[in-house]
Scaffold this motif. Structure first.
Motif, mmCIF file in Angstrom:
data_model
loop_
_atom_site.group_PDB
_atom_site.id
_atom_site.type_symbol
_atom_site.label_atom_id
_atom_site.label_comp_id
_atom_site.label_asym_id
_atom_site.label_seq_id
_atom_site.Cartn_x
_atom_site.Cartn_y
_atom_site.Cartn_z
ATOM 1 N N LEU A 128 0.811 -1.208 0.000
ATOM 2 C CA LEU A 128 0.000 0.000 0.000
ATOM 3 C C LEU A 128 0.847 1.262 0.000
ATOM 4 N N GLY A 129 2.064 1.163 0.484
ATOM 5 C CA GLY A 129 2.941 2.323 0.514
ATOM 6 C C GLY A 129 3.334 2.812 -0.853
ATOM 7 N N LYS A 130 3.109 1.997 -1.879
ATOM 8 C CA LYS A 130 3.474 2.372 -3.236
ATOM 9 C C LYS A 130 2.265 2.673 -4.113
ATOM 10 N N VAL A 131 1.109 2.745 -3.505
ATOM 11 C CA VAL A 131 -0.096 3.135 -4.233
ATOM 12 C C VAL A 131 -0.240 4.644 -4.111
ATOM 13 N N GLU A 132 -0.225 5.329 -5.232
ATOM 14 C CA GLU A 132 -0.106 6.784 -5.239
ATOM 15 C C GLU A 132 -1.206 7.487 -4.447
ATOM 16 N N CYS A 133 -2.452 7.080 -4.637
ATOM 17 C CA CYS A 133 -3.548 7.804 -4.002
ATOM 18 C C CYS A 133 -3.558 7.634 -2.487
ATOM 19 N N VAL A 134 -2.887 6.606 -1.967
ATOM 20 C CA VAL A 134 -2.808 6.425 -0.523
ATOM 21 C C VAL A 134 -2.083 7.595 0.119
ATOM 22 N N ASN A 135 -1.041 8.069 -0.546
ATOM 23 C CA ASN A 135 -0.193 9.096 0.036
ATOM 24 C C ASN A 135 -0.815 10.482 0.023
ATOM 25 N N THR A 136 -2.012 10.618 -0.571
ATOM 26 C CA THR A 136 -2.699 11.911 -0.560
ATOM 27 C C THR A 136 -3.585 12.072 0.672
ATOM 28 N N CYS A 137 -3.704 11.038 1.487
ATOM 29 C CA CYS A 137 -4.583 11.071 2.658
ATOM 30 C C CYS A 137 -3.771 11.076 3.948
ATOM 31 N N THR A 138 -4.387 11.581 5.003
ATOM 32 C CA THR A 138 -3.725 11.606 6.309
ATOM 33 C C THR A 138 -4.154 10.440 7.193
ATOM 34 N N ASN A 139 -5.207 9.739 6.805
ATOM 35 C CA ASN A 139 -5.689 8.584 7.569
ATOM 36 C C ASN A 139 -5.863 7.396 6.628
ATOM 37 N N MET A 140 -5.791 6.185 7.189
ATOM 38 C CA MET A 140 -6.051 4.990 6.387
ATOM 39 C C MET A 140 -6.830 3.981 7.215
ATOM 40 N N VAL A 141 -7.908 3.468 6.634
ATOM 41 C CA VAL A 141 -8.776 2.505 7.300
ATOM 42 C C VAL A 141 -8.958 1.306 6.378
ATOM 43 N N GLY A 142 -8.741 0.121 6.899
ATOM 44 C CA GLY A 142 -8.963 -1.106 6.150
ATOM 45 C C GLY A 142 -10.272 -1.749 6.559
ATOM 46 N N VAL A 143 -11.026 -2.252 5.589
ATOM 47 C CA VAL A 143 -12.309 -2.889 5.868
ATOM 48 C C VAL A 143 -12.442 -4.153 5.030
ATOM 49 N N SER A 144 -13.254 -5.062 5.522
ATOM 50 C CA SER A 144 -13.589 -6.257 4.734
ATOM 51 C C SER A 144 -14.815 -6.908 5.344
ATOM 52 N N LYS A 145 -15.585 -7.547 4.500
ATOM 53 C CA LYS A 145 -16.733 -8.342 4.954
ATOM 54 C C LYS A 145 -16.594 -9.741 4.392
ATOM 55 N N HIS A 146 -16.432 -10.693 5.304
ATOM 56 C CA HIS A 146 -16.276 -12.099 4.950
ATOM 57 C C HIS A 146 -15.089 -12.312 4.016
ATOM 58 N N LEU A 147 -13.941 -11.875 4.500
ATOM 59 C CA LEU A 147 -12.684 -12.116 3.784
ATOM 60 C C LEU A 147 -12.247 -13.537 4.100
ATOM 61 N N CYS A 148 -12.091 -14.326 3.077
ATOM 62 C CA CYS A 148 -12.017 -15.778 3.226
ATOM 63 C C CYS A 148 -10.643 -16.269 3.681
ATOM 64 N N GLY A 149 -10.628 -17.031 4.774
ATOM 65 C CA GLY A 149 -9.463 -17.796 5.197
ATOM 66 C C GLY A 149 -8.162 -17.031 5.251
ATOM 67 N N VAL A 150 -7.197 -17.503 4.463
ATOM 68 C CA VAL A 150 -5.853 -16.964 4.478
ATOM 69 C C VAL A 150 -5.821 -15.497 4.063
ATOM 70 N N ALA A 151 -6.798 -15.037 3.294
ATOM 71 C CA ALA A 151 -6.820 -13.647 2.837
ATOM 72 C C ALA A 151 -6.908 -12.677 4.010
ATOM 73 N N THR A 152 -7.549 -13.074 5.098
ATOM 74 C CA THR A 152 -7.623 -12.213 6.279
ATOM 75 C C THR A 152 -6.235 -11.970 6.848
ATOM 76 N N ASP A 153 -5.422 -13.011 6.936
ATOM 77 C CA ASP A 153 -4.052 -12.853 7.446
ATOM 78 C C ASP A 153 -3.205 -12.011 6.502
ATOM 79 N N LEU A 154 -3.365 -12.220 5.213
ATOM 80 C CA LEU A 154 -2.617 -11.424 4.238
ATOM 81 C C LEU A 154 -2.997 -9.956 4.335
ATOM 82 N N ALA A 155 -4.291 -9.680 4.538
ATOM 83 C CA ALA A 155 -4.753 -8.299 4.643
ATOM 84 C C ALA A 155 -4.230 -7.638 5.912
ATOM 85 N N ILE A 156 -4.238 -8.362 7.018
ATOM 86 C CA ILE A 156 -3.720 -7.816 8.277
ATOM 87 C C ILE A 156 -2.247 -7.474 8.138
ATOM 88 N N ARG A 157 -1.492 -8.380 7.554
ATOM 89 C CA ARG A 157 -0.051 -8.136 7.378
ATOM 90 C C ARG A 157 0.179 -6.964 6.427
#
Length: 346
Positions: A128-157
């Protein structure tokens, strides 16, 4: 194994309270009599997630909202609807597969609010540090609904790496919503660990970012509804040290993931009928499955706490709405990112 799970559950898993919330912006659609049963269930889950975001102060201006496993992007759509007006927000939708009837279409017009940015890639390869539009914001919030299995761990990391100024192994160029032909396709990792260099084909390397900009945010949060714990893997699990502290290793983890399916497998028949699963009747099996799920989530909560987050877990909808009704809410309301970062050796 069941005894090990029950012992660990009793010592390390707290009782969850039920917090079924709503958000004012969704009340009209929730009360729409034309909603079908399935549609209403999804809407209630989305409304509760919005309610938790609001309760934690995570619906704020100048925020980059990252929806992991976005699918059609309905959750991001409702977040945008709740944030009416121009607040300088960005919306990033991450999914490894394309889909039809995306909610992005509602945000294409000039007066339809911020545009949505889609990343057509695996979360494992996202920095995410290399996604251009991320760096235009002062806050970042991650969300997911029913993120399956291993994808939850990948998203947290992935999320923790961004807010703690660490960098991942590969990133990918992105396009605004509606330009599916330009979406970046990322080659599967084929057994490599998430922090190893990923070698992309030449035609894909051209679209990869080389920026090394660091991310610094003032208000951070992660609100996730995990599911499909039986599809978790030890190699990607963020709570490995937590399990090892409990005396549980890879084999134990694999058995726990298998037993976690008992919580949602649908074998809710009369206890008077003969059980065909090692002597455990349906209701005890279901509770054992729930214990396995909560133990896996406890390892995820431990990882987030080690990275400086305050973590709570709750039941965010009734069980008749979804059997996968647990919500992980993590907040880091500070711009001091000098926390002790924990990263698994994988």
């Amino acid at each position: 194994m069941v005894h090990k799970v029950s012992t660990a559950y009793a010592k390390h898993v707290v009782t969850m309270e039920k917090k079924c919330l709503e958000h004012l912006s969704m009340l009209p659609v929730l009360r729409d009599p034309t909603n079908g049963t399935a549609a209403l269930k999804h809407l209630k889950q989305q409304a509760s997630i919005l309610g938790h975001l609001e309760q934690k102060g995570l619906l704020s201006p100048h925020t980059c909202y990252v929806e992991f496993g976005a699918g059609r992007g309905k959750l991001s759509h409702w977040i945008q609807e709740a944030m009416t007006g121009d607040h300088g927000n960005q919306y990033i939708l991450v999914d490894r597969a394309n889909c039809r009837r995306k909610m992005d279409l509602y945000h294409k017009a000039d007066n339809a609010g911020p545009s949505f940015t889609r990343l057509l890639m695996d979360i494992e390869h996202l920095d995410l540090g290399k996604v251009e539009c991320v760096n235009t914001c002062t806050n970042m919030v991650g969300v997911s609904k029913h993120l399956c299995g291993v994808a939850t761990d990948l998203a947290i990391r992935c999320y923790c790496a961004a807010v703690t100024k660490t960098t991942g192994s590969a990133s990918c160029d992105i396009t605004q919503s509606g330009s599916a032909e330009d979406h970046c396709q990322v080659v599967p990792c084929l057994g490599k660990r998430s922090n190893e260099d990923i070698q992309l084909p030449a035609e894909e390397t051209k679209r990869c970012k080389t920026s090394t900009s660091e991310v610094s945010f003032h208000r951070n949060g992660l609100v996730m509804a995990p599911c499909c714990h039986h599809r978790c893997s030890w190699a990607s699990y963020v709570g490995q040290p937590f399990f090892e502290h409990l005396g549980l290793g890879p084999v134990d983890f694999h058995l726990i993931t298998l037993m976690s399916s008992w919580a949602v497998c649908g074998t809710r028949i009369s206890d008077d009928l003969h059980s065909n699963c090692r002597g455990y009747k349906p209701h005890p099996r279901e509770f054992i499955g729930i214990q396995c799920k909560r133990l896996i989530d406890a390892g995820r909560a431990w990882y987030l706490k080690q990275n400086g987050f305050e973590v709570t877990q709750c039941h965010y909808v009734e069980k008749d709405i979804s059997l996968e009704n647990t919500l992980i809410v993590a907040t880091l309301l500070t711009n001091d990112l000098s926390v002790c970062c924990v990263h698994n050796k994988n």
